[in-house]
Design a protein around this motif. Structure first.
Motif, PDB file in Angstrom:
ATOM      1  N   SER A  19     -11.674 -27.826  29.233  1.00  0.00           N
ATOM      2  CA  SER A  19     -13.043 -27.581  28.458  1.00  0.00           C
ATOM      3  C   SER A  19     -13.124 -26.109  28.286  1.00  0.00           C
ATOM      4  O   SER A  19     -12.254 -25.479  28.093  1.00  0.00           O
ATOM      5  CB  SER A  19     -14.235 -28.308  28.932  1.00  0.00           C
ATOM      6  OG  SER A  19     -15.244 -28.343  28.153  1.00  0.00           O
ATOM      7  N   MET A  20     -14.161 -25.608  28.885  1.00  0.00           N
ATOM      8  CA  MET A  20     -14.360 -24.190  29.069  1.00  0.00           C
ATOM      9  C   MET A  20     -13.225 -23.406  29.555  1.00  0.00           C
ATOM     10  O   MET A  20     -12.568 -22.645  29.085  1.00  0.00           O
ATOM     11  CB  MET A  20     -15.629 -23.789  29.642  1.00  0.00           C
ATOM     12  CG  MET A  20     -15.554 -22.002  29.905  1.00  0.00           C
ATOM     13  SD  MET A  20     -17.036 -21.567  31.354  1.00  0.00           S
ATOM     14  CE  MET A  20     -15.985 -21.924  32.793  1.00  0.00           C
TER      15      MET A  20
ATOM     16  N   ARG B 269     -10.405 -23.283  27.366  1.00  0.00           N
ATOM     17  CA  ARG B 269     -10.458 -22.251  26.414  1.00  0.00           C
ATOM     18  C   ARG B 269     -10.020 -21.096  26.958  1.00  0.00           C
ATOM     19  O   ARG B 269      -9.119 -19.975  26.090  1.00  0.00           O
ATOM     20  CB  ARG B 269     -11.943 -21.946  25.738  1.00  0.00           C
ATOM     21  CG  ARG B 269     -12.314 -23.270  24.878  1.00  0.00           C
ATOM     22  CD  ARG B 269     -13.781 -22.646  24.347  1.00  0.00           C
ATOM     23  NE  ARG B 269     -14.904 -23.019  25.265  1.00  0.00           N
ATOM     24  CZ  ARG B 269     -15.666 -21.942  25.668  1.00  0.00           C
ATOM     25  NH1 ARG B 269     -15.456 -20.868  25.365  1.00  0.00           N
ATOM     26  NH2 ARG B 269     -16.739 -22.337  26.668  1.00  0.00           N
TER      27      ARG B 269
ATOM     28  N   SER C   6     -10.558 -26.093  23.041  1.00  0.00           N
ATOM     29  CA  SER C   6     -10.635 -25.634  21.707  1.00  0.00           C
ATOM     30  C   SER C   6     -10.437 -24.139  21.736  1.00  0.00           C
ATOM     31  O   SER C   6     -10.520 -23.268  22.438  1.00  0.00           O
ATOM     32  CB  SER C   6     -11.783 -25.833  20.988  1.00  0.00           C
ATOM     33  OG  SER C   6     -12.454 -24.655  21.308  1.00  0.00           O
TER      34      SER C   6
ATOM     35  N   GLY D 232     -11.731 -22.080  19.752  1.00  0.00           N
ATOM     36  CA  GLY D 232     -13.119 -21.517  19.511  1.00  0.00           C
ATOM     37  C   GLY D 232     -13.387 -22.009  18.134  1.00  0.00           C
ATOM     38  O   GLY D 232     -13.136 -22.930  17.372  1.00  0.00           O
TER      39      GLY D 232
ATOM     40  N   ARG E 128     -20.206 -19.437  14.409  1.00  0.00           N
ATOM     41  CA  ARG E 128     -20.357 -18.871  15.876  1.00  0.00           C
ATOM     42  C   ARG E 128     -21.609 -18.621  16.063  1.00  0.00           C
ATOM     43  O   ARG E 128     -22.240 -18.800  17.031  1.00  0.00           O
ATOM     44  CB  ARG E 128     -19.362 -17.643  15.984  1.00  0.00           C
ATOM     45  CG  ARG E 128     -17.907 -17.943  15.850  1.00  0.00           C
ATOM     46  CD  ARG E 128     -16.983 -16.660  16.400  1.00  0.00           C
ATOM     47  NE  ARG E 128     -17.075 -15.840  15.578  1.00  0.00           N
ATOM     48  CZ  ARG E 128     -16.413 -15.385  14.610  1.00  0.00           C
ATOM     49  NH1 ARG E 128     -15.530 -16.324  14.006  1.00  0.00           N
ATOM     50  NH2 ARG E 128     -16.445 -14.214  13.909  1.00  0.00           N
TER      51      ARG E 128
ATOM     52  N   ARG F  97     -23.841 -21.605  16.913  1.00  0.00           N
ATOM     53  CA  ARG F  97     -23.408 -22.039  18.170  1.00  0.00           C
ATOM     54  C   ARG F  97     -24.061 -21.014  19.418  1.00  0.00           C
ATOM     55  O   ARG F  97     -24.543 -21.646  20.324  1.00  0.00           O
ATOM     56  CB  ARG F  97     -21.967 -22.125  18.361  1.00  0.00           C
ATOM     57  CG  ARG F  97     -21.299 -22.523  19.878  1.00  0.00           C
ATOM     58  CD  ARG F  97     -21.860 -24.134  20.184  1.00  0.00           C
ATOM     59  NE  ARG F  97     -21.621 -24.648  21.412  1.00  0.00           N
ATOM     60  CZ  ARG F  97     -20.372 -25.099  21.659  1.00  0.00           C
ATOM     61  NH1 ARG F  97     -19.858 -25.414  20.988  1.00  0.00           N
ATOM     62  NH2 ARG F  97     -20.421 -25.380  22.913  1.00  0.00           N
TER      63      ARG F  97
ATOM     64  N   ASP G 196     -26.625 -22.274  22.369  1.00  0.00           N
ATOM     65  CA  ASP G 196     -26.266 -21.946  23.909  1.00  0.00           C
ATOM     66  C   ASP G 196     -27.286 -21.212  24.340  1.00  0.00           C
ATOM     67  O   ASP G 196     -27.463 -21.309  25.764  1.00  0.00           O
ATOM     68  CB  ASP G 196     -24.843 -21.036  23.755  1.00  0.00           C
ATOM     69  CG  ASP G 196     -23.699 -22.251  23.676  1.00  0.00           C
ATOM     70  OD1 ASP G 196     -24.040 -23.288  23.703  1.00  0.00           O
ATOM     71  OD2 ASP G 196     -22.533 -21.569  23.320  1.00  0.00           O
TER      72      ASP G 196
ATOM     73  N   THR H 216     -18.672 -21.033  23.612  1.00  0.00           N
ATOM     74  CA  THR H 216     -17.678 -21.095  22.458  1.00  0.00           C
ATOM     75  C   THR H 216     -17.884 -20.240  21.576  1.00  0.00           C
ATOM     76  O   THR H 216     -17.262 -19.788  20.609  1.00  0.00           O
ATOM     77  CB  THR H 216     -17.942 -22.654  21.939  1.00  0.00           C
ATOM     78  OG1 THR H 216     -17.390 -23.484  22.970  1.00  0.00           O
ATOM     79  CG2 THR H 216     -16.584 -22.743  20.948  1.00  0.00           C
TER      80      THR H 216
ATOM     81  N   GLN I   9     -16.899 -16.354  22.141  1.00  0.00           N
ATOM     82  CA  GLN I   9     -15.489 -16.230  22.593  1.00  0.00           C
ATOM     83  C   GLN I   9     -14.624 -15.826  21.456  1.00  0.00           C
ATOM     84  O   GLN I   9     -15.032 -16.086  20.224  1.00  0.00           O
ATOM     85  CB  GLN I   9     -14.675 -17.372  23.130  1.00  0.00           C
ATOM     86  CG  GLN I   9     -14.498 -18.625  22.354  1.00  0.00           C
ATOM     87  CD  GLN I   9     -13.145 -19.284  22.712  1.00  0.00           C
ATOM     88  OE1 GLN I   9     -13.398 -20.174  23.504  1.00  0.00           O
ATOM     89  NE2 GLN I   9     -12.133 -19.020  22.002  1.00  0.00           N
TER      90      GLN I   9
ATOM     91  N   SER J  77     -12.240 -16.062  18.250  1.00  0.00           N
ATOM     92  CA  SER J  77     -11.598 -17.235  17.766  1.00  0.00           C
ATOM     93  C   SER J  77      -9.907 -16.955  17.852  1.00  0.00           C
ATOM     94  O   SER J  77      -9.660 -16.064  17.643  1.00  0.00           O
ATOM     95  CB  SER J  77     -12.039 -17.184  16.113  1.00  0.00           C
ATOM     96  OG  SER J  77     -11.175 -18.192  15.616  1.00  0.00           O
TER      97      SER J  77
END
Length: 282
Positions: A94-95, A98, A120, A122, A129, A132, A136, A198, A201, A203
């Motif tokens: 997950s994190m 990435r 992913s 990103g 972005r 998101r 977050d 996400t 970060q 892409s």
């Protein structure tokens, strides 16, 4: 170990004469994230586990910029250099997945084979972005209000209601998972989410097309969102192999550790690099 602007907590497990795997945990995890898996691997590998910034016992000694992916990645490279580890396998969830992908793309010589679990590259679009980041920020504020353990537990219970986690709340060890998560400091977690989430970060979609390292992508069968993301990754990355793991959602190594280990060992121990994309069921 104190490196630049970090006091990094790490530990080894397994056979020091075997190849090294660096494990990177997910958001709200810590260096114990993969303990169950590591117990199944410690005859074949020397497993290095670390608390990422904002998690566990690792301390950020510099400014808040040192919670970001770019600085965190450099901190891990510095840790490996200090430990005299010139190359190792890399596993990220997950994190942590990435972050593992970032490390693979920017320090390819360090990591010959990489396993990305529910990860992913990103988000591509600026609007996505920004949306998101706003979401977050809201979650970070909830974390900052969850200083008392009961509040933090309630936050975690709600967190695992997300569809990507499938049936994880019915797992017999779910309460143990919650207990491990509560070892973290919600204030520190909020910093990590704001600065390495996400949305903020870099892409990595375009850079993924240039990847020359072998990547094993793992997604759980109940995690439709990340199956879709990883299928897109496999389409544009020549050296990606995707495995969809049965009886698991987002947290594959927790819900189906035996299948996770089977896929990992088959991929890492094989001396034959793959050069064709595969979308097999596991």
């Amino acid at each position: 170990m104190t490196i630049e602007k970090y006091q990094l907590f790490y530990a080894f497990d397994g056979d020091r004469n075997q190849p090294v795997i660096l494990f990177l945990h997910g958001f709200m995890g810590n260096s114990h994230e993969f303990d169950q898996v590591i117990q199944l691997l410690n005859n074949d590998f020397y497993c290095l586990k670390v608390d990422l910034p904002g998690h566990g016992n690792t301390k950020v000694l510099g400014s808040e910029d040192y919670y970001t992916m770019t600085h965190t990645a450099q901190g891990l490279i510095d840790l490996l250099d200090n430990l005299k580890i010139h190359q190792c396998f890399l596993v990220g969830y997950s994190m942590g997945g990435r972050l593992a992908l970032y490390l693979t793309l920017y320090f390819p010589g360090k990591f010959p084979k990489v396993v990305l679990e529910s990860a992913s590259p990103g988000l591509i679009k600026l609007a996505e972005r920004q949306e998101r980041i706003q979401r977050d920020q809201q979650i970070a504020r909830k974390l900052e209000r969850s200083i008392e353990k009961n509040d933090f537990v309630a936050f975690l219970i709600n967190w695992y209601d997300q569809p990507i986690f499938g049936n994880i709340k019915n797992h017999p060890q779910f309460q143990s998972l919650i207990e491990i998560r509560t070892q973290n400091n919600p204030i520190e977690l909020a910093k990590s989410l704001r600065l390495m989430g996400t949305g903020c970060q870099p892409s990595l979609w375009e850079k993924l097309k240039e990847n020359q390292n072998d990547l094993l992508l793992l997604a759980g069968e109940y995690d439709e969102k990340f199956i879709d993301i990883n299928q897109q990754m496999a389409k544009i990355c020549q050296y990606c192999q995707l495995k969809i793991v049965s009886n698991a959602g987002h947290n594959i190594h927790f819900e189906n550790p035996n299948a996770f280990v089977e896929n990992l060992k088959k991929f890492l121990i094989s001396n034959q690099p793959f050069r064709e994309k595969s979308h097999n069921q596991a």
